[in-house]
Design a protein around this motif. Structure first.
Motif, short mmCIF file in Angstrom:
data_model
loop_
_atom_site.label_atom_id
_atom_site.label_comp_id
_atom_site.label_asym_id
_atom_site.label_seq_id
_atom_site.Cartn_x
_atom_site.Cartn_y
_atom_site.Cartn_z
N PRO A 1 0.81 -1.24 0.00
CA PRO A 1 0.00 0.00 0.00
C PRO A 1 0.83 1.28 0.00
N SER A 2 2.10 1.20 0.40
CA SER A 2 2.92 2.43 0.38
C SER A 2 3.52 2.70 -0.99
N THR A 3 3.29 1.84 -1.97
CA THR A 3 3.84 2.05 -3.32
C THR A 3 3.21 3.30 -3.95
N GLN A 4 4.07 4.17 -4.48
CA GLN A 4 3.58 5.37 -5.19
C GLN A 4 3.41 4.99 -6.66
N ILE A 5 2.22 5.14 -7.19
CA ILE A 5 1.97 4.71 -8.57
C ILE A 5 1.49 5.89 -9.41
N GLY A 6 2.20 6.16 -10.51
CA GLY A 6 1.82 7.25 -11.40
C GLY A 6 0.65 6.86 -12.31
N SER A 7 0.26 7.82 -13.14
CA SER A 7 -0.87 7.58 -14.04
C SER A 7 -0.46 6.60 -15.15
N LEU A 8 -1.45 6.00 -15.78
CA LEU A 8 -1.28 5.12 -16.94
C LEU A 8 -0.40 3.91 -16.65
N PHE A 9 -0.48 3.38 -15.43
CA PHE A 9 0.32 2.21 -15.07
C PHE A 9 -0.38 0.94 -15.56
N ARG A 10 0.35 0.09 -16.27
CA ARG A 10 -0.19 -1.20 -16.73
C ARG A 10 0.77 -2.30 -16.30
N HIS A 11 0.20 -3.40 -15.80
CA HIS A 11 1.09 -4.50 -15.41
C HIS A 11 0.43 -5.84 -15.67
N GLY A 12 1.28 -6.88 -15.78
CA GLY A 12 0.79 -8.23 -15.98
C GLY A 12 0.49 -8.89 -14.64
N HIS A 13 0.42 -10.23 -14.65
CA HIS A 13 0.11 -10.92 -13.39
C HIS A 13 1.38 -11.13 -12.56
N GLY A 14 1.17 -11.34 -11.27
CA GLY A 14 2.28 -11.70 -10.39
C GLY A 14 3.24 -10.59 -10.04
N LEU A 15 2.84 -9.33 -10.27
CA LEU A 15 3.69 -8.22 -9.84
C LEU A 15 3.72 -8.17 -8.31
N ILE A 16 4.92 -8.05 -7.74
CA ILE A 16 5.03 -7.89 -6.28
C ILE A 16 5.88 -6.66 -6.00
N THR A 17 5.35 -5.76 -5.18
CA THR A 17 6.15 -4.60 -4.76
C THR A 17 6.29 -4.60 -3.24
N LEU A 18 7.45 -4.17 -2.79
CA LEU A 18 7.69 -4.02 -1.35
C LEU A 18 7.54 -2.55 -0.96
N ALA A 19 7.69 -2.30 0.33
CA ALA A 19 7.41 -0.96 0.86
C ALA A 19 8.27 0.11 0.21
N GLY A 20 7.65 1.23 -0.08
CA GLY A 20 8.40 2.41 -0.51
C GLY A 20 8.75 2.46 -1.98
N THR A 21 8.25 1.50 -2.77
CA THR A 21 8.52 1.52 -4.21
C THR A 21 7.85 2.72 -4.85
N SER A 22 8.51 3.29 -5.86
CA SER A 22 7.93 4.45 -6.56
C SER A 22 7.90 4.16 -8.06
N ILE A 23 6.74 4.35 -8.66
CA ILE A 23 6.55 4.05 -10.08
C ILE A 23 6.04 5.32 -10.76
N GLY A 24 6.77 5.79 -11.78
CA GLY A 24 6.42 7.05 -12.44
C GLY A 24 5.24 6.91 -13.38
N THR A 25 5.03 7.97 -14.15
CA THR A 25 3.89 7.97 -15.06
C THR A 25 4.17 7.11 -16.30
N ASN A 26 3.12 6.49 -16.81
CA ASN A 26 3.18 5.73 -18.08
C ASN A 26 4.22 4.61 -18.05
N VAL A 27 4.16 3.82 -16.99
CA VAL A 27 5.07 2.66 -16.85
C VAL A 27 4.31 1.40 -17.24
N ARG A 28 5.00 0.52 -17.97
CA ARG A 28 4.42 -0.76 -18.41
C ARG A 28 5.30 -1.88 -17.88
N VAL A 29 4.66 -2.84 -17.24
CA VAL A 29 5.38 -3.90 -16.54
C VAL A 29 4.80 -5.24 -16.97
N GLY A 30 5.66 -6.23 -17.28
CA GLY A 30 5.20 -7.55 -17.72
C GLY A 30 4.76 -8.42 -16.55
#
Ligand SMILES: CC(C)(COP(=O)(O)OP(=O)(O)OC[C@H]1O[C@@H](n2cnc3c(N)ncnc32)[C@H](O)[C@@H]1OP(=O)(O)O)[C@@H](O)C(=O)NCCC(=O)NCCS
Length: 207
Positions: free
Chosen positions: A97-126
């Motif tokens: 829940p502490s992950t910062q997520i920008g706009s237009l974020f797309r991701h596949g299955h099985g994404l795992i993030t730990l505390a304090g992760t930061s993801i900018g705008t328009n990021v695509r993740v498999g």
């Protein structure tokens, strides 16, 4: 609450337990049944016991109809394990829940993030991407399947990171660069040029 099994008794598996528990504090979602690991070390078995989590056995002991969090840190090993799973197994994304997520974020299955992760705008993740504590993913980045970004690493804007790449702890990949499939960026490296496939680079500048 849905049943969830953690695959991997190592550090990332147990860190993922913290992510799941943080998700549950916001909204009770997952009941962790235990941890699957073909050959956990005695130290990791003790660490599981301290977390009140049973070791369920090897992959053959996967309880039917439970969702799976694939928590093997090494990208190639994670990919091999994914191929051993039944095709219909549920592989949820577990986002701290502490992950910062920008706009237009797309991701596949099985994404795992730990505390304090930061993801900018328009990021695509498999699929099956791991973002460790305080990893920073810049704007317009593409992370392919089975990428691991280790703690405090920075992938700058407009980078493309290939399948099964490991971005080492505290490293930086400068903006607009490509890291080829299966490569490893050493801890604390600064990547200043594109990295071809299946290379290991380290140091500042990374070579
Ligand atoms: C770069 C890396 C992949 C090299 O692994 P390796 O091939 O097994 O390398 P070795 O440990 O055998 O070391 C080989 C040489 O590289 C040096 N080296 C290792 N890692 C280095 C790094 N990150 N930066 C600079 N030099 C490094 C070693 O000191 C050694 O030098 P020497 O031959 O002069 O003694 C690995 O050390 C690394 O940094 N991985 C990232 C791991 C990470 O992020 N860990 C955090 C997990 S949360």
């Amino acid at each position: 609450m849905r049943d969830l099994v953690i695959v991997g008794a190592g550090g990332f598996g147990r860190e993922t337990v913290d992510t799941v528990r943080a998700i549950n504090r916001g909204k009770p979602t997952w009941r962790i049944l235990g941890v699957i690991d073909d050959s956990p070390s005695p130290a990791n078995l003790n660490r599981l016991a301290a977390l009140d989590l049973p070791h369920l056995g090897g992959l053959a002991a996967l309880p039917p109809r439970s969702a799976v969090a694939l928590c093997i840190g090494a990208p190639a090993d994670r990919s091999r394990l994914a191929q051993r799973l039944e095709p219909d197994v549920e592989l949820p994304s577990l986002i701290h829940p502490s992950t910062q997520i920008g706009s237009l974020f797309r991701h596949g299955h099985g994404l795992i993030t730990l505390a304090g992760t930061s993801i900018g705008t328009n990021v695509r993740v498999g699929d099956h991407v791991h973002l460790n504590a305080h990893a920073v993913i810049g704007h317009d980045v593409h992370l392919s399947d089975f990428v691991s970004v280790n703690p405090n690493a920075t992938v700058s804007g407009e980078c493309a990171i290939g399948t099964q790449v490991l971005v080492g702890a505290g490293s930086t990949v400068l903006q607009g660069l490509t890291v080829g499939r299966g490569s490893t960026v050493g801890a604390a490296a600064c990547v200043t040029h594109d990295v071809p496939a299946t290379r290991t680079v380290k140091g500042v500048p990374a070579r």
